[in-house]
Enzyme design. Structure first.
Site, PDB file in Angstrom:
ATOM      1  N   THR A 195      -3.279  -9.542   5.733  1.00 48.01           N
ATOM      2  CA  THR A 195      -2.376 -10.683   5.702  1.00 48.01           C
ATOM      3  C   THR A 195      -2.845 -11.761   6.672  1.00 48.01           C
ATOM      4  O   THR A 195      -3.259 -11.435   7.779  1.00 48.01           O
ATOM      5  CB  THR A 195      -0.997 -10.227   6.223  1.00 48.01           C
ATOM      6  OG1 THR A 195      -0.582  -9.111   5.465  1.00 48.01           O
ATOM      7  CG2 THR A 195       0.025 -11.335   6.191  1.00 48.01           C
ATOM      8  N   ARG A 223       6.532  -3.644  -5.416  1.00 47.37           N
ATOM      9  CA  ARG A 223       6.603  -3.482  -3.954  1.00 47.37           C
ATOM     10  C   ARG A 223       6.476  -4.850  -3.270  1.00 47.37           C
ATOM     11  O   ARG A 223       5.624  -5.654  -3.589  1.00 47.37           O
ATOM     12  CB  ARG A 223       5.489  -2.558  -3.492  1.00 47.37           C
ATOM     13  CG  ARG A 223       5.465  -2.285  -1.979  1.00 47.37           C
ATOM     14  CD  ARG A 223       4.526  -3.198  -1.237  1.00 47.37           C
ATOM     15  NE  ARG A 223       4.363  -2.805   0.166  1.00 47.37           N
ATOM     16  CZ  ARG A 223       3.731  -3.556   1.072  1.00 47.37           C
ATOM     17  NH1 ARG A 223       3.197  -4.708   0.732  1.00 47.37           N
ATOM     18  NH2 ARG A 223       3.634  -3.158   2.320  1.00 47.37           N
ATOM     19  N   VAL A 224       7.343  -5.088  -2.317  1.00 45.76           N
ATOM     20  CA  VAL A 224       7.276  -6.297  -1.489  1.00 45.76           C
ATOM     21  C   VAL A 224       7.123  -5.841  -0.046  1.00 45.76           C
ATOM     22  O   VAL A 224       7.810  -4.910   0.392  1.00 45.76           O
ATOM     23  CB  VAL A 224       8.555  -7.146  -1.665  1.00 45.76           C
ATOM     24  CG1 VAL A 224       8.622  -8.260  -0.641  1.00 45.76           C
ATOM     25  CG2 VAL A 224       8.623  -7.713  -3.087  1.00 45.76           C
ATOM     26  N   GLY A 225       6.220  -6.483   0.675  1.00 43.09           N
ATOM     27  CA  GLY A 225       5.972  -6.096   2.066  1.00 43.09           C
ATOM     28  C   GLY A 225       6.763  -6.937   3.048  1.00 43.09           C
ATOM     29  O   GLY A 225       7.755  -7.585   2.709  1.00 43.09           O
ATOM     30  N   ASP A 226       6.287  -6.942   4.266  1.00 39.06           N
ATOM     31  CA  ASP A 226       6.979  -7.657   5.337  1.00 39.06           C
ATOM     32  C   ASP A 226       6.727  -9.164   5.317  1.00 39.06           C
ATOM     33  O   ASP A 226       7.528  -9.939   5.857  1.00 39.06           O
ATOM     34  CB  ASP A 226       6.516  -7.129   6.706  1.00 39.06           C
ATOM     35  CG  ASP A 226       5.019  -7.332   6.912  1.00 39.06           C
ATOM     36  OD1 ASP A 226       4.233  -6.963   6.014  1.00 39.06           O
ATOM     37  OD2 ASP A 226       4.618  -7.875   7.965  1.00 39.06           O
ATOM     38  N   GLY A 249       3.322  -3.234   6.102  1.00 37.26           N
ATOM     39  CA  GLY A 249       4.596  -3.951   6.098  1.00 37.26           C
ATOM     40  C   GLY A 249       5.810  -3.056   6.235  1.00 37.26           C
ATOM     41  O   GLY A 249       6.825  -3.460   6.814  1.00 37.26           O
TER      42      GLY A 249
HETATM   43  N1  GLY Z   1       1.554  -6.897   5.863  1.00 35.83           N
HETATM   44  C1  GLY Z   1       1.345  -7.047   4.500  1.00 35.83           C
HETATM   45  C2  GLY Z   1       2.001  -6.058   3.660  1.00 35.83           C
HETATM   46  O1  GLY Z   1       2.301  -4.961   4.094  1.00 35.83           O
HETATM   47  O2  GLY Z   1       2.241  -6.363   2.512  1.00 35.83           O
END
Ligand code: GLY
Length: 331
Positions: A195, A223-226, A249
């Site tokens: 990222t 899936r969605v991350g941080d 994330g």
């Molecule tokens: N830090 C990016 C993710 O986990 O999607």
């Protein structure tokens, strides 16, 4: 991007500098990266500063300073830096060329916050080359903070943003190779990038931040991350400072990491000490042998810090005096 390909990317960019209108200062900044620079740096309050994750932060910061030279704000610096990295098809973790989910779809997450504390975010977006710009539009042009999936893509179409194919031949081949085993295992410090999280302060002391990613390679569809989650992948309090995260994330979301870093700074910790505490919060709560998370922070007074669970995380710090690539402390 590996060191060799990053250097050749920068040299290509430098070669076309005149076309892009890059100043000699900008080019020098992009090409001057020192891995042995001091780990904690303080810059003069009010002096423009930009801090971005990983090797690709050097060129992102250079693009940010170019935007500043052209009269831009801290938010313009963030957007310019993000756009450069999102458009680099050789990067496997941001924008076009990002590794897809397990079903072969490249899905992007991004968010931003400006100097007023306003925020915008998009998640699970497909076919959009510049998700951070779309997040900025959500922030500036809609009554909402976050748009997801098909709704975010519909909004992009309404803005006249063309759909693009984000899966490159390289990322498709990598996915096809992965499918032979379909063994899901996050790889830490993949190719020394992940990222991109960006923090900036302009000459008027305005602060902004952004975060943009294709997320975990071969993640479950949906899936969605941080990175698009305010407080997790990014948080900016214009009176205190900003923080951003990179790495797994799920661990960042469970500890609301970037908000934690900013709150610790509010309580008087330095950016470096705040990043260390946020990393330790993760290390105290879950096994971290195969888990990498790194935080960056920039205070309102111009102090920068960065810390990660494992070695190998670095970040770019750029001021009007030039840029350096700093190995973050860890553990
Ligand atoms: N830090 C990016 C993710 O986990 O999607």
């Amino acid at each position: 991007m590996g060191n060799t390909s990053r250097r050749s990317f920068l040299q290509k960019l430098a070669a076309t500098g005149a076309t892009l209108g890059l100043s000699p200062w900008t080019l020098n900044t992009m090409l001057a990266s020192e891995s042995n620079a001091p780990r904690v740096q303080t810059v003069t309050a009010g002096q423009a500063t930009m801090l971005s994750t990983w090797n690709h932060g050097i060129e992102a910061n250079a693009a940010g300073f170019l935007a500043l030279q052209q009269g831009g704000t801290a938010m313009d610096m963030i957007e310019a830096g993000a756009r450069l990295v999102e458009a680099d098809a050789t990067g496997l973790s941001v924008g076009i060329g990002g590794l897809p989910d397990r079903d072969g779809h490249v899905t992007l997450d991004a968010c931003c916050m400006d100097h007023t504390g306003n925020a915008g975010s998009v998640c699970f977006v497909q076919g959009v080359l510049h998700p951070l710009s779309l997040a900025r539009k959500v922030m500036e042009e809609t009554p909402h903070v976050m748009l997801a999936g098909a709704g975010a893509e519909q909004y992009a179409r309404e803005l006249g943003i063309d759909q693009v194919e984000l899966l490159t031949d390289v990322s498709r081949r990598a996915w096809e190779e992965w499918r032979k085993t379909s063994d899901y295992k996050p790889v830490i410090n993949i190719e020394n990038h992940d990222t991109i999280g960006l923090l900036a302060m302009d000459n008027q002391g305005r602060m902004a931040g952004g975060c943009t990613t294709s997320g975990l390679a071969y993640k479950m569809h949906g899936r969605v991350g941080d990175s698009p989650i305010l407080g997790a992948g990014l948080f900016v309090d214009p009176e205190i400072g900003g923080a951003t995260a990179t790495g797994l994330g799920e661990a960042v979301m469970k500890t609301v990491g970037s908000f934690l870093v900013v709150e610790l700074m509010r309580q008087g910790r330095s950016p470096q000490a705040a990043c260390e505490e946020a990393v330790h919060r993760i290390m105290d709560r879950m096994p971290t042998d195969d888990l990498q998370v790194g935080y960056l922070a920039l205070s309102r007074s111009g102090e920068a810090g960065g810390h990660a669970i494992h070695g190998g995380f670095n970040y770019a710090l750029t001021t009007a005096d030039g840029g350096s690539l700093i190995d973050a402390t860890h553990g």
